[in-house]
Write a protein that holds these residues in place. Structure first.
Motif, PDB file in Angstrom:
ATOM      1  N   THR A 236      -9.310  -6.368  -0.563  1.00  0.00           N
ATOM      2  CA  THR A 236      -8.337  -5.312  -0.832  1.00  0.00           C
ATOM      3  C   THR A 236      -9.035  -3.969  -0.883  1.00  0.00           C
ATOM      4  O   THR A 236     -10.219  -3.877  -1.189  1.00  0.00           O
TER       5      THR A 236
ATOM      6  N   ALA B  38      -7.917   0.571  -1.377  1.00  0.00           N
ATOM      7  CA  ALA B  38      -6.910   1.618  -1.514  1.00  0.00           C
ATOM      8  C   ALA B  38      -7.508   2.931  -1.065  1.00  0.00           C
ATOM      9  O   ALA B  38      -8.726   3.110  -1.054  1.00  0.00           O
TER      10      ALA B  38
ATOM     11  N   TRP C 289      -2.557   1.264   0.561  1.00  0.00           N
ATOM     12  CA  TRP C 289      -3.308   0.057   0.206  1.00  0.00           C
ATOM     13  C   TRP C 289      -3.291  -0.892   1.392  1.00  0.00           C
ATOM     14  O   TRP C 289      -2.412  -0.817   2.251  1.00  0.00           O
TER      15      TRP C 289
ATOM     16  N   GLU D  34      -6.584   1.632  -6.666  1.00  0.00           N
ATOM     17  CA  GLU D  34      -7.269   0.363  -6.417  1.00  0.00           C
ATOM     18  C   GLU D  34      -6.606  -0.780  -7.183  1.00  0.00           C
ATOM     19  O   GLU D  34      -6.482  -1.895  -6.662  1.00  0.00           O
TER      20      GLU D  34
ATOM     21  N   ALA E 272      -3.463  -1.728  -5.403  1.00  0.00           N
ATOM     22  CA  ALA E 272      -3.780  -2.459  -4.175  1.00  0.00           C
ATOM     23  C   ALA E 272      -4.025  -3.933  -4.489  1.00  0.00           C
ATOM     24  O   ALA E 272      -3.481  -4.820  -3.817  1.00  0.00           O
TER      25      ALA E 272
ATOM     26  N   ALA F  37      -5.963   0.240   4.404  1.00  0.00           N
ATOM     27  CA  ALA F  37      -5.540   1.195   3.371  1.00  0.00           C
ATOM     28  C   ALA F  37      -5.247   2.562   4.000  1.00  0.00           C
ATOM     29  O   ALA F  37      -4.301   3.241   3.614  1.00  0.00           O
TER      30      ALA F  37
END
Length: 139
Positions: A9, A11, A22, A51, A54, A128
């Protein structure tokens, strides 16, 4: 999905606009892509907030798709620290780490959050950036 997967992941945060995007990419144990998702983020306080959202969104997607065993990777060390301790629980967005820790324990057989250097997180970073474009378009 019953096998172990890895979900990266990331962001992107634009301070002036208080918005961002994200992205998350999921790979199985053979490194084949299972899914990739992007989305806009709005009304953000800071990069930590972006973050955290995300990762929370990635957890939502994994839950919806029936993932049971997962390793979430983030290149934001403070987020990983927030999910492996209680040090951020009383912070401005402390409810997010607390909520994610609860959901990770409740909804997955095995779920971990680890740190991955930015070099290992490039696909999620690109996603993102795509999410930022959605935020700018008002999507």
């Amino acid at each position: 999905m019953t096998s172990f997967v890895k979900i990266n992941t990331d962001a992107s945060f634009q301070e002036q606009a208080r918005s961002g995007g994200w992205g998350a990419i999921c790979r199985d144990e053979m490194s084949d892509i299972r899914f990739a998702v992007v989305g806009p983020l709005t009304m953000l306080m800071d990069a930590f907030h972006a973050e955290a959202l995300a990762l929370s969104n990635a957890i939502d997607v994994a839950e919806q798709l029936g993932v049971e065993r997962v390793m979430f990777e983030t290149d934001y060390i403070n987020l990983r620290n927030a999910l492996t301790s209680s040090e951020y629980d009383l912070g401005p967005v402390g409810i997010l780490p607390s909520d994610m820790k609860y959901r990770l324990r409740l909804n997955f057989i095995d779920a971990r959050v680890t740190y991955a250097p930015r070099d290992c997180n490039k696909p999620a970073h690109k996603l993102a950036a795509m999410g930022v474009g959605l935020a700018l378009c008002g999507q």
